[in-house]
Design an enzyme around this catalytic site. Sequence first.
Site, PDB file in Angstrom:
ATOM      1  N   GLU A 121      35.323  37.324  33.860  1.00 34.95           N
ATOM      2  CA  GLU A 121      34.781  38.207  34.901  1.00 34.95           C
ATOM      3  C   GLU A 121      34.211  39.471  34.258  1.00 34.95           C
ATOM      4  O   GLU A 121      34.691  39.926  33.225  1.00 34.95           O
ATOM      5  CB  GLU A 121      35.909  38.615  35.871  1.00 34.95           C
ATOM      6  CG  GLU A 121      35.841  37.918  37.206  1.00 34.95           C
ATOM      7  CD  GLU A 121      34.663  38.364  38.077  1.00 34.95           C
ATOM      8  OE1 GLU A 121      33.556  38.625  37.559  1.00 34.95           O
ATOM      9  OE2 GLU A 121      34.846  38.446  39.286  1.00 34.95           O
ATOM     10  N   ASP A 122      33.216  40.039  34.912  1.00 32.63           N
ATOM     11  CA  ASP A 122      32.672  41.305  34.433  1.00 32.63           C
ATOM     12  C   ASP A 122      33.636  42.453  34.727  1.00 32.63           C
ATOM     13  O   ASP A 122      33.929  43.264  33.859  1.00 32.63           O
ATOM     14  CB  ASP A 122      31.286  41.570  35.050  1.00 32.63           C
ATOM     15  CG  ASP A 122      31.256  41.421  36.576  1.00 32.63           C
ATOM     16  OD1 ASP A 122      32.290  41.076  37.189  1.00 32.63           O
ATOM     17  OD2 ASP A 122      30.173  41.649  37.157  1.00 32.63           O
ATOM     18  N   ASP A 125      37.919  44.825  40.383  1.00 33.03           N
ATOM     19  CA  ASP A 125      37.867  46.022  41.211  1.00 33.03           C
ATOM     20  C   ASP A 125      39.051  45.947  42.188  1.00 33.03           C
ATOM     21  O   ASP A 125      40.154  46.334  41.853  1.00 33.03           O
ATOM     22  CB  ASP A 125      36.486  46.033  41.878  1.00 33.03           C
ATOM     23  CG  ASP A 125      36.179  47.284  42.661  1.00 33.03           C
ATOM     24  OD1 ASP A 125      36.627  48.355  42.261  1.00 33.03           O
ATOM     25  OD2 ASP A 125      35.464  47.185  43.680  1.00 33.03           O
ATOM     26  N   GLY A 127      40.390  43.120  43.126  1.00 38.54           N
ATOM     27  CA  GLY A 127      41.176  41.943  42.748  1.00 38.54           C
ATOM     28  C   GLY A 127      40.907  40.737  43.628  1.00 38.54           C
ATOM     29  O   GLY A 127      41.333  39.619  43.313  1.00 38.54           O
ATOM     30  N   PHE A 174      31.394  53.567  40.137  1.00 40.22           N
ATOM     31  CA  PHE A 174      30.570  52.362  40.218  1.00 40.22           C
ATOM     32  C   PHE A 174      29.716  52.280  38.967  1.00 40.22           C
ATOM     33  O   PHE A 174      28.939  53.186  38.673  1.00 40.22           O
ATOM     34  CB  PHE A 174      29.697  52.356  41.471  1.00 40.22           C
ATOM     35  CG  PHE A 174      29.114  51.006  41.731  1.00 40.22           C
ATOM     36  CD1 PHE A 174      29.855  50.036  42.389  1.00 40.22           C
ATOM     37  CD2 PHE A 174      27.848  50.672  41.273  1.00 40.22           C
ATOM     38  CE1 PHE A 174      29.347  48.770  42.597  1.00 40.22           C
ATOM     39  CE2 PHE A 174      27.324  49.401  41.471  1.00 40.22           C
ATOM     40  CZ  PHE A 174      28.077  48.452  42.143  1.00 40.22           C
TER      41      PHE A 174
HETATM   42  P1  IMP Z   1      36.660  42.640  43.507  1.00 39.10           P
HETATM   43  O1  IMP Z   1      36.680  41.358  44.267  1.00 39.10           O
HETATM   44  O2  IMP Z   1      36.729  43.845  44.429  1.00 39.10           O
HETATM   45  O3  IMP Z   1      37.649  42.719  42.383  1.00 39.10           O
HETATM   46  O4  IMP Z   1      35.210  42.804  42.918  1.00 39.10           O
HETATM   47  C1  IMP Z   1      34.796  42.094  41.877  1.00 39.10           C
HETATM   48  C2  IMP Z   1      33.282  41.993  41.889  1.00 39.10           C
HETATM   49  O5  IMP Z   1      32.651  43.101  42.532  1.00 39.10           O
HETATM   50  C3  IMP Z   1      32.818  42.046  40.466  1.00 39.10           C
HETATM   51  O6  IMP Z   1      32.771  40.763  39.904  1.00 39.10           O
HETATM   52  C4  IMP Z   1      31.454  42.676  40.603  1.00 39.10           C
HETATM   53  O7  IMP Z   1      30.493  41.696  40.869  1.00 39.10           O
HETATM   54  C5  IMP Z   1      31.565  43.595  41.782  1.00 39.10           C
HETATM   55  N1  IMP Z   1      31.856  44.982  41.380  1.00 39.10           N
HETATM   56  C6  IMP Z   1      33.008  45.658  41.525  1.00 39.10           C
HETATM   57  N2  IMP Z   1      32.923  46.896  41.021  1.00 39.10           N
HETATM   58  C7  IMP Z   1      31.683  47.000  40.523  1.00 39.10           C
HETATM   59  C8  IMP Z   1      30.978  48.053  39.828  1.00 39.10           C
HETATM   60  O8  IMP Z   1      31.476  49.169  39.560  1.00 39.10           O
HETATM   61  N3  IMP Z   1      29.708  47.765  39.466  1.00 39.10           N
HETATM   62  C9  IMP Z   1      29.100  46.573  39.707  1.00 39.10           C
HETATM   63  N4  IMP Z   1      29.717  45.567  40.348  1.00 39.10           N
HETATM   64  C10 IMP Z   1      30.995  45.778  40.752  1.00 39.10           C
HETATM   65 MG    MG Z   2      31.073  39.706  39.620  1.00 35.89          MG
END
Ligand code: IMP
Ligand code: MG
Length: 196
Positions: A121-122, A125, A127, A174
């Site tokens: 994963e990149d 955030d 989770g 972000f």
């Molecule tokens: P989560 O499901 O909230 O953990 O979000 C994960 C996904 O949201 C990541 O794989 C990203 O694609 C996107 N994301 C979350 N934070 C950022 C950020 O700071 N910049 C760009 N994409 C983000």
């Molecule tokens: Mg992503």
Amino acid sequence: MAQAEEVRSQKSGAGGKARRPTVPGAHRIEALISEERIRARVAELGRQIARDYRGRDLVVVCVLKGSFVFTSDLVRAIDLPLAVDFLRMSSYGGGTESSGSVRLEFDVTQPLKGKDVIVVEDIIDTGNTVRALLDTLSAKKPASLAVCALLHKPEREQVHVPIDYLGFTIPNKFVVGYGLDHAGKHRNLPFVGVVG
Ligand code: IMP
Ligand code: MG
């Protein structure tokens, strides 16, 4: 989990030049993690994974789109025979807030049963995405399943997920670049930066 590097603030963590995109009207982007720092950390992660997975049947699963740059560098830093596959989850529209619901848009193209899978994963955030990924991938009955993420924003955690390999913990900002986008743009920046 491997000890991730901690990025404390924009100024102390940057170590690289900020870059102003030439696209008219684009946001200003301040470097948070330099290209050099990313390169060094990815090399370390690759060495660690190679040590941990020697003799195993490794499949690295790249989560599109955000992980394509990280995955391409990471797999080249893993000195082992391995396979690569891709899937796509989506949780975000064009904005910077998680929609909370995560959807599998397309799936891997090879059976993962009995394989040693690392999902890449990149950024983690809230989770929610990794939680959904683990559910989707564990249903395929791999021999093992591990998570590798370039970035983690611990302050944003809603769902606790295991992270086996982590590049950097970052503050609640972000970020874009090195595969990460804002409204589809900036994935091509060689560093991780904050949209100003
Ligand atoms: P989560 O499901 O909230 O953990 O979000 C994960 C996904 O949201 C990541 O794989 C990203 O694609 C996107 N994301 C979350 N934070 C950022 C950020 O700071 N910049 C760009 N994409 C983000
Ligand atoms: Mg992503």
